[in-house]
Design an enzyme around this catalytic site. Structure first.
Site, PDB file in Angstrom:
ATOM      1  CE1 TYR A  99     -32.483 -26.265 -13.971  1.00 17.04           C
ATOM      2  CE2 TYR A  99     -31.093 -26.285 -11.782  1.00 17.04           C
ATOM      3  CZ  TYR A  99     -31.306 -26.764 -13.290  1.00 17.04           C
ATOM      4  OH  TYR A  99     -30.434 -27.612 -13.725  1.00 17.04           O
ATOM      5  CB  SER A 131     -29.301 -29.766 -11.357  1.00 23.43           C
ATOM      6  OG  SER A 131     -28.580 -28.750 -10.765  1.00 23.43           O
TER       7      SER A 131
END
Length: 154
Positions: A78, A22
């Site tokens: 994350y 990401s």
């Protein structure tokens, strides 16, 4: 998880590892200066150093000290886990020159994790990882891709 599969990958005439990442895992978004420096350490980067960053993050997380220690506070785990995976991608690419190892952010995709708000369909988002899995023998390794393009920084 990749490490146990290395012996099998080395048996392949065209081994590939594609880590789905990401843009939120870019090193500079980790925000802790020590972690940024450690994860940016090019040739000196090791799995042990990545583990050290993760252990320090986990300690600070458990103690409620993310903000005080300069870690990200928004979806912190994350971000840090993706940054660690990106670093591990570079480590593997340096260690195994015969394996093409890259990571990719497929883009903001309409999936359960985005509450189906992403503009890309899963089929559209899959194009980038498939492209990386099918790179030619002399293709890039140890790189971060956004969709189908190499980004110059992790």
């Amino acid at each position: 998880m990749i490490d146990p599969f290395i012996p099998l990958l080395l048996l392949s005439p065209s081994p590939r590892v594609v880590n789905v990442s990401s843009l939120l895992g870019k090193i500079k978004l980790v925000s802790n200066e020590w972690a940024i420096k450690t994860l940016s350490d090019g040739v000196g980067l090791t799995a042990e150093k990545v583990d050290e960053v993760l252990n320090e993050f986990l300690k600070d997380f458990k103690e409620g000290l993310l903000k005080e220690k300069g870690w990200p506070t928004n979806i912190a785990a994350y971000r840090v886990s993706k940054a660690a995976m990106n670093a591990h991608t570079r480590i593997l690419a340096q260690k195994y020159s015969s394996i093409c190892v890259n990571c990719i952010c497929p883009g903001y995709t309409k999936t359960d994790i985005t509450c189906n708000t992403g503009p890309l369909t899963p089929q559209d988002a899959a194009e980038g990882p498939i492209l990386l899995a099918l790179l030619p023998e002399d293709g890039p390794s140890g790189q971060f891709f956004y969709q189908k393009n190499i980004l110059t920084t992790f």
